[in-house]
Design a protein around this motif. Structure first.
Motif, PDB file in Angstrom:
ATOM      1  N   ASN A 110       0.823  -1.217   0.000  1.00  0.00           N
ATOM      2  CA  ASN A 110       0.000   0.000   0.000  1.00  0.00           C
ATOM      3  C   ASN A 110       0.855   1.265   0.000  1.00  0.00           C
ATOM      4  OD1 ASN A 110      -2.653   1.098   0.060  1.00  0.00           O
ATOM      5  ND2 ASN A 110      -2.260   1.755   2.165  1.00  0.00           N
ATOM      6  N   ALA A 141       2.113   2.792   2.458  1.00  0.00           N
ATOM      7  CA  ALA A 141       1.833   3.706   3.576  1.00  0.00           C
ATOM      8  C   ALA A 141       1.737   2.923   4.885  1.00  0.00           C
ATOM      9  CB  ALA A 141       0.527   4.458   3.307  1.00  0.00           C
ATOM     10  N   ASP A 169      -7.081   3.444   1.665  1.00  0.00           N
ATOM     11  CA  ASP A 169      -6.308   3.628   2.909  1.00  0.00           C
ATOM     12  C   ASP A 169      -6.863   2.700   3.993  1.00  0.00           C
ATOM     13  OD1 ASP A 169      -8.537   4.819   4.115  1.00  0.00           O
ATOM     14  OD2 ASP A 169      -7.923   6.821   3.473  1.00  0.00           O
TER      15      ASP A 169
END
Ligand SMILES: O=C(O)[C@H]1O[C@H](OP(=O)(O)OP(=O)(O)OC[C@H]2O[C@@H](n3ccc(=O)[nH]c3=O)[C@H](O)[C@@H]2O)[C@H](O)[C@@H](O)[C@H]1O
Length: 445
Positions: A360, A362, A415
């Motif tokens: 991802n 992140a 997210d």
């Protein structure tokens, strides 16, 4: 006086007659009981034949034998025969021009189910294969299989170590691709059951490659490696060129071994092979052995959870990656996979060999993940912050995905907060507790 012998002629006759009757009776009894025995044996044999015919594979390996009887696509109920072959062929037949015919191993698993649905939806033929083992609750795998069945995806109950079965499947279907996701997952469980990792991730992979290399045509293979191969690597973000020779767990070591084995089969037999290093994949229909999943369960039940920190007290973090992004990565890898070059077990030219990170990009701390869950579930977690046990875990993961982006446009878009909301919504609905967790429902309206 000499007494005359008693006249026994009458009693002797009577005795002889009685003994004759007894003999006749016992013969009749013997005949009757052997008839009965014969009939009972016949009945038992018939019941056994029916039982084994209808329950292939055996019930212990096929826990959903009851519900699957009525669903044409929900199970490989017969391990052979015309009906079974028809189901296999039908499921694997594409329904779009130039569509793929994909064998998905581990199809009743988390990633396998999502990928199978995505491929089927766009018109590819998909045949599932799964051994439904009990590493975690098989009823969840069965529920996934039923979901696949509703979309006309047939799942064969079998093991990747069963070369005979694999050969049979390749005899029936000229698969263009294999999406190989069957594996023994879980980092920490490797200390409890090391051989299951060798059996699935090494022996099973080799068995599959042996069959694939001899198949005509040879399929292109895309398979699941793992972010854990970076092990003790400290360079961040993790890039494909970084060292991967310091695995911290046996799980990681077997995935790394898979990457080396892939090289060998590509080199010798011309198999097209793409390894995808997944970074802590989460989402609806996920794996109950993973932290985000059992944290949700324990938080809702008011049970304490252990949140790990490193030996020097730092927070642990993961590049948690949402399932839909992973599916896009898998499909992108399949779409860009070149054909294998060999045939009949012989290499005819150089073939594609690739490895990609699918993360991802992140990283989020586990502590933050727990905070998101608390707010979604509207329950305060009973957190125990403890030092990470020395069981193969790594403190931090972070993916560089520029290679996957360059080669097939991979770009994660979900997210952690958004993805966990979708997971929590699924979780509360699947386990029938949605009304107790109103916040999750409200926030998704
Ligand atoms: O990327 C991968 O290749 C792997 O990803 C996943 O492994 P991990 O990243 O370790 O996921 P997971 O167990 O959910 O732990 C998540 C976090 O919670 C922490 N953790 C864990 C348990 C616990 O009780 N407490 C805790 O803090 C723990 O320290 C960690 O920081 C897959 O399971 C694995 O099969 C493989 O695919």
């Amino acid at each position: 006086m000499v007494s005359s012998p008693p006249d026994t002629s009458k009693t002797t006759k009577l005795e002889r007659y009685n003994s004759y009757i007894r003999r006749v009776n016992s013969t009749k009894l013997l005949q009757a009981s052997s008839k009965l025995l014969f009939r009972v044996t016949l009945l038992v044999a018939l019941v056994l034949i029916l039982f084994f015919t209808l329950n292939y594979p055996p019930i212990s390996e096929n826990p959903h034998h009851i519900h699957s009887k009525n669903n044409l696509f929900s199970s490989a109920f017969y391990g052979s025969g015309a009906v079974w072959e028809k189901q296999v062929r039908h499921s694997a037949t594409p329904h779009r021009p130039n569509g793929f015919s994909v064998l998905v191993t581990g199809a009743a698993g988390f990633v396998g189910t999502h990928c199978s649905l995505a491929l089927k939806k766009r018109g590819d033929g998909v045949l599932g294969l799964d051994n439904f083992n009990s590493y975690y609750d098989p009823s969840l795998k069965i529920a996934r299989e039923m979901l696949l069945g509703k979309h006309q995806i047939f799942v064969v109950h079998g093991d990747i170590n069963d070369a005979e079965l694999l050969n049979k499947l390749f005899d029936i279907v000229p698969f263009s691709h294999v999406l190989h996701l069957a594996a023994q997952a879980g980092v920490r469980y490797a200390m409890q059951n090391p051989l299951s990792y060798v059996n699935s991730n090494v022996a099973g992979f080799v068995t599959l490659l042996e069959v694939a290399k001899s198949a005509d045509p040879q399929p292109a293979i895309v398979w699941a490696s793992s972010s854990s191969v970076y092990g003790l690597n400290t360079q961040v973000p993790f890039s494909e060129g970084h060292r991967t020779d310091q695995p911290a767990s046996l799980y990681a070591a077997t995935k790394k071994a898979g990457e080396e084995i892939a090289h060998t089969y590509n080199h010798i037999y011309g198999l097209s092979l793409t390894g995808l290093r997944f970074f802590t994949v989460y989402g609806p229909w996920g794996r109950p052995d993973m932290a985000y999943f059992f944290f949700t369960k324990d938080i809702l039940q008011g049970k304490p959870i252990n949140v790990y920190v490193t030996q020097d007290g730092k927070e642990v973090a993961r590049d948690f990656t949402y399932i839909d992004d992973i599916v896009k990565g898998c499909v992108g890898a399949l779409d860009t996979a070149e054909k294998s070059t060999g045939s009949g077990g012989k290499k005819r030219g150089p073939a594609q060999l690739r490895v990609y990170n699918l993360g991802n990009t992140a990283p989020v701390t586990v502590n933050k993940l727990v905070g998101i869950l608390e707010s979604l579930l509207n329950v305060k977690a009973k957190k125990h912050m403890i030092k990470m046990p020395r069981n193969g875990d790594v403190p931090y993961t972070h993916a560089n995905v520029s290679l996957a982006c360059r080669d097939f446009g991979y770009k994660p878009t979900t997210d952690l907060a958004t993805g966990l909301r979708k997971f929590a919504k699924w979780y509360t609905s699947y386990y029938g507790i949605a009304s107790r967790v109103k916040k999750v429902i409200r926030s998704d309206d």
